[in-house]
Design an enzyme around this catalytic site. Structure first.
Site, PDB file in Angstrom:
ATOM      1  N   GLY A  44      25.465  48.404  60.369  1.00 33.02           N
ATOM      2  CA  GLY A  44      26.529  49.534  61.113  1.00 33.02           C
ATOM      3  C   GLY A  44      27.867  49.385  60.725  1.00 33.02           C
ATOM      4  CB  ALA A  45      29.595  48.142  57.762  1.00 32.88           C
ATOM      5  CG  ASN A  46      28.186  54.016  59.984  1.00 37.32           C
ATOM      6  OD1 ASN A  46      27.701  52.865  60.058  1.00 37.32           O
ATOM      7  ND2 ASN A  46      28.335  54.817  60.733  1.00 37.32           N
ATOM      8  CB  SER A  47      31.849  54.064  62.549  1.00 37.48           C
ATOM      9  OG  SER A  47      30.697  53.402  63.502  1.00 37.48           O
ATOM     10  N   GLY A  48      33.791  51.530  63.418  1.00 34.68           N
ATOM     11  CA  GLY A  48      33.941  50.485  64.450  1.00 34.68           C
ATOM     12  C   GLY A  48      34.432  49.240  64.016  1.00 34.68           C
ATOM     13  N   GLY A  50      32.240  47.228  62.665  1.00 33.61           N
ATOM     14  CA  GLY A  50      31.688  46.656  61.607  1.00 33.61           C
ATOM     15  C   GLY A  50      32.204  47.083  60.369  1.00 33.61           C
ATOM     16  CE1 TYR A 251      25.030  47.214  73.888  1.00 42.52           C
ATOM     17  CE2 TYR A 251      26.488  46.419  75.968  1.00 42.52           C
ATOM     18  CZ  TYR A 251      26.352  46.741  74.612  1.00 42.52           C
ATOM     19  OH  TYR A 251      27.561  45.964  73.735  1.00 42.52           O
TER      20      TYR A 251
END
Length: 398
Positions: A44-48, A50, A251
């Site tokens: 999930g390193a494409n945003s946020g 990460g 969650y």
């Protein structure tokens, strides 16, 4: 990204990297280390958070693999990392110390050394790097590999593709996740929070353990969790929401599972070269919370943001993860839970050995067609130290 960067006093023998918010220096930060020769996977390193984690690992010289679903988003993230790096590269970082040799310490007034085309010590890291689709990134060693955690086939394909690279793996950051979505089942038949946030990462970790075990004497796994885990529960009769379902509650459950499994795996890796941690980044408003804006959790988040108790500063959110990933002394703190930069005590439920082992066994049952005896070598109760084996056996007998 706002580069309000400052360098603060030496902690131990490493320079720390922090930043200022509202004119005051944050207590959060991390040692600036030489990570050349190290490889990291960040899901999930494409945003946020990460993205910020991957960026700073890459700037310190690591080979970073962005593991996510969308190649287009990964490519955009890689370009942003490159742009931020070009902005940062002239920030002076005195007393820079290598994780590999004591001779690479740089005297005050020099600059952060990262892989470049003139880097004789690591010419491969300084070349132009391409992923399978031919998308190139110069200077920094960042690449994309497809991973969809909602598909266990995708997890298996990712692990096999990484194995075929025939490289070591020094850091696995299990960061990707979903939050507050309506009850949906994955193609594998599992509730989405359960699989994307927890089970997919669990399987990925098991698949990569043989590589992690051979990758040197300081290898780390970081599970990104959330303080909302205190509201989570484990109900083996309703793990997939068949009886009842609450999107915020599930969650929270998935974040509890991450901590439970961290403890269970740490027992099994106690005498190995692998350290494992769970990390709550702090109260950070990221894109993942978009699905809970209409819930009580979302309304509380909005109020806390107005009160200054929640920030949108993603670099602040990544600081704890980066510190746990690179700080030399963290190796001795395997199994710890970190919150907002410091070791903390997770919920009593997460520390329940019986619940930890129940989740471990349930997870293996879910993955019985994928986890082979060869993968489980060294991970069984009988393989634990005598102290841990006794703890588990006595707990399960109660």
């Amino acid at each position: 990204t706002h580069w309000f960067l400052s360098l603060v006093l030496v902690v131990g023998d490493c320079q720390t990297h922090s930043y200022k918010m509202g004119g005051q220096a944050s207590k959060l930060g991390w040692p600036v280390m030489d990570l050349r020769g190290k490889t990291a996977i960040v899901t999930g390193a494409n945003s946020g958070i990460g993205f910020e984690t991957a960026k700073h690992l890459a700037i310190m010289g690591a080979r970073v693999i962005i593991a996510c679903r969308s190649e287009a988003k990964a490519q955009a993230a890689m370009l942003r990392i490159q742009a931020d790096y070009l902005e940062l590269r002239n920030v002076p970082i005195p007393n820079f110390r290598s994780t590999n040799t004591s001779e690479s310490e740089i005297s005050g007034g020099n600059f952060l050394q990262v892989p470049g085309q003139n880097d004789d010590a690591n010419s491969d890291a300084g070349s132009t790097h391409s992923n399978s689709s031919g998308f190139a990134l110069t200077d920094l060693n960042v690449e994309f590999m497809p991973l969809d955690l909602s598909s266990l086939n995708s997890v298996a394909e990712f692990a096999e593709a990484f194995r075929q690279k025939n490289i070591d793996l020094h850091l696995l950051v299990c960061n990707a996740g979903v939050m507050g979505i309506p009850r949906t089942l994955t193609e594998d038949g599992f509730e989405s929070h359960f699989q994307v946030n927890y089970l997919g990462h669990f399987l990925l970790t098991i698949y990569l353990l043989p590589i992690l075990r051979r990758s040197g004497d300081d290898v780390r796994i970081i599970n990104i969790t959330d303080e909302i885990h205190t509201n989570g529960k484990i109900d083996l009769e309703n793990m997939q929401g068949n009886k009842s379902y609450d999107r915020t509650g599930f969650y929270a459950n998935s974040k509890l599972y991450q901590i439970l499994s961290t403890f269970a795996l740490q027992r099994r890796l106690e005498s190995s070269n692998i350290s494992i941690f769970s990390v709550h980044p702090g109260s950070i408003d990221t894109n993942i919370s978009k699905n809970v804006k209409d819930t009580n959790t979302g309304k509380l988040l909005a109020i806390n943001k107005k009160l200054g108790l929640v920030t949108s500063d993603l670099q602040k959110g990544a600081a704890t993860t980066i510190s746990v990933a690179v700080s030399p002394h963290m190796k001795e703190l395997t199994g710890y839970y970190f919150s907002s930069g410091v070791p903390a005590t997770p919920s009593p439920r997460s520390r329940d050995v019986k619940k930890q082992e129940a989740l471990w066994n349930y997870s293996l049952q879910c993955l019985k067609d994928r986890v082979t005896p060869e993968l489980m070598a060294g991970l069984n109760v009988e393989d634990m130290s005598e102290e841990n084996r006794t703890l588990v056996e006595e707990t399960l007998e109660k």
